[in-house]
Motif scaffolding. Structure first.
Motif, PDB file in Angstrom:
ATOM      1  N   LYS A 111       0.883  -1.168   0.000  1.00 51.41           N
ATOM      2  CA  LYS A 111       0.000   0.000   0.000  1.00 51.41           C
ATOM      3  C   LYS A 111       0.913   1.207   0.000  1.00 51.41           C
ATOM      4  N   ASP A 112       0.639   2.168  -0.850  1.00 49.19           N
ATOM      5  CA  ASP A 112       1.484   3.371  -0.932  1.00 49.19           C
ATOM      6  C   ASP A 112       2.959   3.003  -1.123  1.00 49.19           C
ATOM      7  N   ASP A 113       3.211   1.978  -1.908  1.00 50.27           N
ATOM      8  CA  ASP A 113       4.578   1.496  -2.168  1.00 50.27           C
ATOM      9  C   ASP A 113       5.323   1.041  -0.912  1.00 50.27           C
ATOM     10  N   LYS A 114       4.570   0.758   0.151  1.00 46.61           N
ATOM     11  CA  LYS A 114       5.151   0.127   1.343  1.00 46.61           C
ATOM     12  C   LYS A 114       4.706  -1.338   1.311  1.00 46.61           C
ATOM     13  N   ALA A 115       5.671  -2.228   1.302  1.00 41.15           N
ATOM     14  CA  ALA A 115       5.327  -3.642   1.090  1.00 41.15           C
ATOM     15  C   ALA A 115       5.439  -4.459   2.372  1.00 41.15           C
ATOM     16  N   TRP A 138      -5.012  -3.336  -1.884  1.00 43.03           N
ATOM     17  CA  TRP A 138      -3.579  -3.603  -1.805  1.00 43.03           C
ATOM     18  C   TRP A 138      -3.053  -3.906  -3.201  1.00 43.03           C
ATOM     19  N   ARG A 139      -1.787  -3.503  -3.463  1.00 42.86           N
ATOM     20  CA  ARG A 139      -1.161  -3.816  -4.745  1.00 42.86           C
ATOM     21  C   ARG A 139      -0.444  -5.162  -4.643  1.00 42.86           C
ATOM     22  N   LEU A 140      -0.799  -6.053  -5.551  1.00 43.81           N
ATOM     23  CA  LEU A 140      -0.159  -7.363  -5.582  1.00 43.81           C
ATOM     24  C   LEU A 140       1.187  -7.264  -6.293  1.00 43.81           C
ATOM     25  N   GLN A 154      14.322  -3.129  -0.836  1.00 41.74           N
ATOM     26  CA  GLN A 154      13.390  -2.950  -1.959  1.00 41.74           C
ATOM     27  C   GLN A 154      13.004  -4.307  -2.540  1.00 41.74           C
ATOM     28  N   VAL A 155      11.721  -4.470  -2.796  1.00 43.24           N
ATOM     29  CA  VAL A 155      11.244  -5.699  -3.426  1.00 43.24           C
ATOM     30  C   VAL A 155      10.635  -5.324  -4.774  1.00 43.24           C
ATOM     31  N   ILE A 156      10.966  -6.104  -5.794  1.00 39.45           N
ATOM     32  CA  ILE A 156      10.420  -5.770  -7.104  1.00 39.45           C
ATOM     33  C   ILE A 156       9.271  -6.724  -7.432  1.00 39.45           C
ATOM     34  N   ALA A 210       8.812  -1.631  -4.354  1.00 39.75           N
ATOM     35  CA  ALA A 210       8.226  -1.127  -3.105  1.00 39.75           C
ATOM     36  C   ALA A 210       9.225  -1.354  -1.974  1.00 39.75           C
ATOM     37  N   THR A 211       9.076  -0.559  -0.929  1.00 41.39           N
ATOM     38  CA  THR A 211       9.966  -0.666   0.233  1.00 41.39           C
ATOM     39  C   THR A 211       9.344  -1.612   1.263  1.00 41.39           C
ATOM     40  N   ILE A 212      10.107  -2.599   1.660  1.00 35.43           N
ATOM     41  CA  ILE A 212       9.577  -3.574   2.626  1.00 35.43           C
ATOM     42  C   ILE A 212       9.560  -2.936   4.018  1.00 35.43           C
TER      43      ILE A 212
END
Lengths: 290, 82
Positions: A111-115, A138-140, A154-156, A210-212
């Protein structure tokens, strides 16, 4: 024989098949990432095939074989399981060959590029939770594997369909009737299996890392309300390593990446039977608090 | 005294082994890149260093944890200077 390409950043697969349900399912689940017009200029990372086994058996008990660059990692399966076998084969291909990422067996949603990573063994309810969250804001990034860039948190994305099993199949079809589902692969070693297409929005952002910020180990228990246990860093590290596909192959870089990641994130083990309660907890206690 | 730890010895990290003490002081993790063994010990680094310096004073169960780390090649015995 049919040939198609799947453009699934960060990889491109080219698949050859003579089993019609394989191309049909891939086409309906991958949408614009699927192309049967082979572009010779596209760099293909992996050449795969899912084809009927040869011989007379094909006529009375047809089986399917999966090959990756001429290697056959699995024994043949029933032909009606060929599409599921292709999906599992793609998982195997990436897990067995890719060394430029620290790869963890885990769903990834943001969510909001926070993973948040959801590492879990089969039967933990990971994919049902993934399906629910991916349809509720949520973004999958992945249902199956977290591709972590070494030296970062960072996770891609590696956007693929969500693999649902047994009782989850009816639930998902009831909850998300508008979603695209594959044909059922009946009686596999995991039971009945179906794949559910990833949301269009996930494909649209499939190059955005996204940033974990959190790692959550889910455990679905039919008779248990939401119980949340905060894990310490040592416990979380050992669980994450247990779920890693290539920790030992990558060595020092992976050790540094995972230890550093553990220190920058929150860690929880959860037991639950209500997906909405989990969603609320994840949003308020991990995403909003990060 | 144990099979591994003599009266006039202390323990030290074996060279080449990777270790990491976590910020929350929950423990240390170790990785042997040659054998690919990964393990952990739930003791903060300060206490662990005391264990290494004077293993003879440890309780049986803590000594057993150190023996496991010796067997796994993460720590080694070294003589104490007289």
């Amino acid at each position: 024989m049919q040939t198609f390409q799947l453009s699934l950043p960060p990889f491109t697969f080219q698949v050859e098949t003579n089993i019609s349900l394989v191309a049909r399912n891939a086409n309906s689940l991958y949408g614009s990432a699927y192309s049967d017009e082979i572009d010779p200029l596209v760099y293909v990372d992996y050449y795969l095939s899912a084809t009927y086994s040869g011989g007379i058996r094909r006529f009375y008990k047809p089986q399917a074989r999966f090959l990756c660059d001429e290697r056959e990692p699995f024994k043949p399966l029933k032909a009606n399981q060929a599409y599921a076998m292709l999906e599992w084969g793609m998982n195997w291909t990436v897990a067995a060959h890719e060394l430029q990422y620290a790869i963890v067996h885990s769903a990834v949603l943001a969510k909001d590029d926070k993973a948040i990573l959801f590492p879990a063994p089969p039967g933990s309810g990971k994919s049902t939770l993934t399906a629910h969250l991916s349809q509720n804001g949520w973004r999958l990034l992945s249902d199956e594997m977290a591709l972590i860039i070494p030296g970062t948190n960072q996770v891609i994305p590696f956007v693929r369909p969500i693999c649902l099993k047994n009782s989850s199949i009816a639930l998902a079809k009831q909850w998300f009737p508008e979603c695209v589902f594959s044909t059922v692969a009946a009686d596999t070693h995991k039971g009945d299996v179906i794949h559910m297409a990833a949301p269009k929005a996930a494909f649209e952002q499939n190059r955005t890392a996204a940033t974990i910020v959190g790692i959550v180990y889910p455990n679905y228990k039919v008779d248990r309300k939401l119980d949340i246990y905060q894990l310490n860093m040592t416990e979380s590290f050992m669980q994450l390593v247990d779920n890693s596909f290539n920790f030992t192959a990558i060595g020092e870089s992976s050790f540094d990446t995972i230890t550093s990641l553990i220190e920058k994130t929150k860690h929880f083990e959860i037991f639950y039977n209500d997906l909405n309660e989990v969603d609320l907890f994840l949003t308020e206690d991990i995403i909003n608090a990060s | 005294m144990s099979k591994y730890i003599g009266k006039k010895t202390k323990l030290e990290y074996k060279k080449g082994m990777l270790k990491h003490p976590f910020l929350d002081k929950s423990g240390l993790v170790f990785f042997n890149t040659q054998s690919t063994v990964v393990t952990s010990i739930s003791v903060n680094e300060t206490i662990f260093k005391e264990w290494l310096d004077c293993p003879q004073k440890l309780r049986k169960e803590d000594l057993s944890k150190l023996r496991t780390l010796i067997e796994q090649g993460f720590i080694v015995e070294s003589p104490v200077a007289e």
